[in-house]
Design a protein around this motif. Structure first.
Motif, PDB file in Angstrom:
ATOM      1  N   PRO A 110       0.819  -1.218   0.000  1.00  0.00           N
ATOM      2  CA  PRO A 110       0.000   0.000   0.000  1.00  0.00           C
ATOM      3  C   PRO A 110       0.850   1.264   0.000  1.00  0.00           C
ATOM      4  CG  PRO A 110      -0.300  -1.200   2.067  1.00  0.00           C
ATOM      5  CD  PRO A 110       0.533  -2.054   1.164  1.00  0.00           C
ATOM      6  N   PHE A 111       1.998   1.222   0.696  1.00  0.00           N
ATOM      7  CA  PHE A 111       2.881   2.386   0.656  1.00  0.00           C
ATOM      8  C   PHE A 111       3.379   2.601  -0.770  1.00  0.00           C
ATOM      9  CE2 PHE A 111       7.006   4.464   0.712  1.00  0.00           C
ATOM     10  CZ  PHE A 111       6.645   5.675   1.292  1.00  0.00           C
ATOM     11  N   ALA A 112       3.802   1.525  -1.445  1.00  0.00           N
ATOM     12  CA  ALA A 112       4.274   1.644  -2.832  1.00  0.00           C
ATOM     13  C   ALA A 112       3.175   2.202  -3.729  1.00  0.00           C
ATOM     14  CB  ALA A 112       4.752   0.286  -3.350  1.00  0.00           C
ATOM     15  N   VAL A 116       2.689   6.012  -2.733  1.00  0.00           N
ATOM     16  CA  VAL A 116       3.836   6.857  -3.073  1.00  0.00           C
ATOM     17  C   VAL A 116       4.003   6.920  -4.591  1.00  0.00           C
ATOM     18  CG1 VAL A 116       5.831   5.262  -3.015  1.00  0.00           C
ATOM     19  CG2 VAL A 116       6.074   7.597  -2.181  1.00  0.00           C
ATOM     20  N   ALA A 117       3.685   5.842  -5.301  1.00  0.00           N
ATOM     21  CA  ALA A 117       3.742   5.870  -6.771  1.00  0.00           C
ATOM     22  C   ALA A 117       2.737   6.869  -7.321  1.00  0.00           C
ATOM     23  CB  ALA A 117       3.477   4.477  -7.344  1.00  0.00           C
ATOM     24  N   ARG A 118       1.536   6.851  -6.791  1.00  0.00           N
ATOM     25  CA  ARG A 118       0.499   7.798  -7.228  1.00  0.00           C
ATOM     26  C   ARG A 118       0.969   9.238  -6.979  1.00  0.00           C
ATOM     27  NH1 ARG A 118      -3.668   5.748  -4.423  1.00  0.00           N
ATOM     28  NH2 ARG A 118      -4.069   4.227  -6.051  1.00  0.00           N
ATOM     29  N   LYS A 119       1.526   9.493  -5.803  1.00  0.00           N
ATOM     30  CA  LYS A 119       2.015  10.832  -5.442  1.00  0.00           C
ATOM     31  C   LYS A 119       3.148  11.263  -6.375  1.00  0.00           C
ATOM     32  CE  LYS A 119       4.406  13.177  -1.650  1.00  0.00           C
ATOM     33  NZ  LYS A 119       5.844  13.066  -1.820  1.00  0.00           N
ATOM     34  N   LEU A 120       4.141  10.398  -6.567  1.00  0.00           N
ATOM     35  CA  LEU A 120       5.287  10.727  -7.418  1.00  0.00           C
ATOM     36  C   LEU A 120       4.868  10.914  -8.870  1.00  0.00           C
ATOM     37  CD1 LEU A 120       7.902   8.245  -5.918  1.00  0.00           C
ATOM     38  CD2 LEU A 120       7.891  10.738  -5.659  1.00  0.00           C
ATOM     39  N   PHE A 121       3.974  10.056  -9.344  1.00  0.00           N
ATOM     40  CA  PHE A 121       3.485  10.175 -10.709  1.00  0.00           C
ATOM     41  C   PHE A 121       2.827  11.536 -10.910  1.00  0.00           C
ATOM     42  CE2 PHE A 121       0.175   9.777 -13.928  1.00  0.00           C
ATOM     43  CZ  PHE A 121       0.906   9.293 -15.003  1.00  0.00           C
ATOM     44  N   HIS A 122       1.972  11.935  -9.988  1.00  0.00           N
ATOM     45  CA  HIS A 122       1.292  13.235 -10.084  1.00  0.00           C
ATOM     46  C   HIS A 122       2.309  14.382 -10.056  1.00  0.00           C
ATOM     47  CE1 HIS A 122      -1.900  16.163  -9.831  1.00  0.00           C
ATOM     48  NE2 HIS A 122      -1.281  16.703  -8.801  1.00  0.00           N
ATOM     49  N   LYS A 124      11.840   4.275   2.637  1.00  0.00           N
ATOM     50  CA  LYS A 124      12.843   4.984   1.823  1.00  0.00           C
ATOM     51  C   LYS A 124      13.261   4.111   0.642  1.00  0.00           C
ATOM     52  CE  LYS A 124      15.126   7.864   5.299  1.00  0.00           C
ATOM     53  NZ  LYS A 124      16.360   8.000   6.110  1.00  0.00           N
ATOM     54  N   LYS A 125      13.483   2.833   0.923  1.00  0.00           N
ATOM     55  CA  LYS A 125      13.904   1.918  -0.138  1.00  0.00           C
ATOM     56  C   LYS A 125      12.788   1.760  -1.179  1.00  0.00           C
ATOM     57  CE  LYS A 125      16.175  -2.493  -0.878  1.00  0.00           C
ATOM     58  NZ  LYS A 125      16.758  -3.693  -0.270  1.00  0.00           N
ATOM     59  N   ILE A 126      11.558   1.638  -0.707  1.00  0.00           N
ATOM     60  CA  ILE A 126      10.429   1.528  -1.639  1.00  0.00           C
ATOM     61  C   ILE A 126      10.330   2.788  -2.485  1.00  0.00           C
ATOM     62  CG2 ILE A 126       7.905   1.459  -1.804  1.00  0.00           C
ATOM     63  CD1 ILE A 126       7.978  -0.448   0.654  1.00  0.00           C
ATOM     64  N   GLU A 127      10.433   3.951  -1.868  1.00  0.00           N
ATOM     65  CA  GLU A 127      10.325   5.208  -2.608  1.00  0.00           C
ATOM     66  C   GLU A 127      11.412   5.323  -3.676  1.00  0.00           C
ATOM     67  OE1 GLU A 127       9.345   9.708  -1.370  1.00  0.00           O
ATOM     68  OE2 GLU A 127      11.313   9.020  -0.684  1.00  0.00           O
ATOM     69  N   ARG A 128      12.653   4.977  -3.331  1.00  0.00           N
ATOM     70  CA  ARG A 128      13.748   5.027  -4.315  1.00  0.00           C
ATOM     71  C   ARG A 128      13.470   4.096  -5.488  1.00  0.00           C
ATOM     72  NH1 ARG A 128      16.995   4.608   0.366  1.00  0.00           N
ATOM     73  NH2 ARG A 128      17.552   2.471  -0.199  1.00  0.00           N
ATOM     74  N   ASN A 129      12.996   2.893  -5.179  1.00  0.00           N
ATOM     75  CA  ASN A 129      12.718   1.911  -6.230  1.00  0.00           C
ATOM     76  C   ASN A 129      11.517   2.306  -7.073  1.00  0.00           C
ATOM     77  OD1 ASN A 129      14.482  -0.714  -6.183  1.00  0.00           O
ATOM     78  ND2 ASN A 129      14.301  -0.015  -4.066  1.00  0.00           N
ATOM     79  N   VAL A 130      10.498   2.888  -6.467  1.00  0.00           N
ATOM     80  CA  VAL A 130       9.343   3.349  -7.232  1.00  0.00           C
ATOM     81  C   VAL A 130       9.752   4.482  -8.167  1.00  0.00           C
ATOM     82  CG1 VAL A 130       7.102   4.518  -7.066  1.00  0.00           C
ATOM     83  CG2 VAL A 130       7.578   2.515  -5.638  1.00  0.00           C
TER      84      VAL A 130
END
Length: 177
Positions: free
Chosen positions: A31-33, A36-42, A160-166
């Motif tokens: 769910p975090f991925a 955070v993917a939705r946020k970063l994509f936007h 942090k690791k998930i965010e970097r990878n996303v």
């Protein structure tokens, strides 16, 4: 368990319309991925006609469950809210409807390959998107460890690791800062 030799990395579709993140229970990592993917994509593309649907699910979900309080608190530090999230089980319908399916750990990738044999070219392992200057080895190279039951700092390192990878996943799909 690390099974690096069994991990086939297909080419990502150039413009995926949907990404499904998968972990064991769908209460922390996936769910975090997703969020955070939705946020970063936007942040990367803004309000354009280009869109990607981000979802998450768990391999071993028996009933909807909320994320632990620690996950909710730490996710807020990343500008993401998990307060309304409830876990959902992975289904054939979710897999069929997704262009890209991303697992957090090698064993999850293996289980996806076993359970959904007709969708091999949609399956990816999130830790393999980040090509770090100092490559990880062993377990760290193929797994984003489950922070469930850990302290706030354990969740923070995981997220942090998930965010970097996303970010690396989105960049590979052609979306860069």
């Amino acid at each position: 368990m690390v099974r690096g030799t069994s991990i086939h990395v297909p080419a990502l579709p150039s413009r995926p319309r949907s990404v499904l993140f998968v972990c064991k229970g769908n209460i922390c990592r996936s769910p975090f991925a997703e969020h955070v993917a939705r946020k970063l994509f936007h942040e990367l593309v803004g309000d354009t006609e280009q869109s990607i649907a981000f979802q998450s699910a768990g391999l071993h979900v028996t009933a909807p469950k909320a994320p632990p309080e620690t996950a909710i608190v730490v996710a807020h530090q990343f500008g993401v809210s998990l307060e309304e999230h409830r876990s959902q089980p992975l289904s054939q319908e979710l897999v069929a409807a997704s262009d890209v399916i991303v697992a957090m750990e090698g064993w999850q990738y293996d289980e996806l390959r076993f359970r959904f044999k007709g969708y091999q070219d949609k399956l990816f392992l999130l830790p393999l998107f980040l090509k770090e200057a100092t490559p990880q080895s062993g377990y760290e190279a193929y797994n984003i460890q489950d922070p469930y039951g850990g302290s706030g700092s354990v969740f923070e390192e995981c997220f942090k690791k998930i965010e970097r990878n996303v970010k690396a996943l989105l960049a590979e799909c052609g979306m860069k800062e």
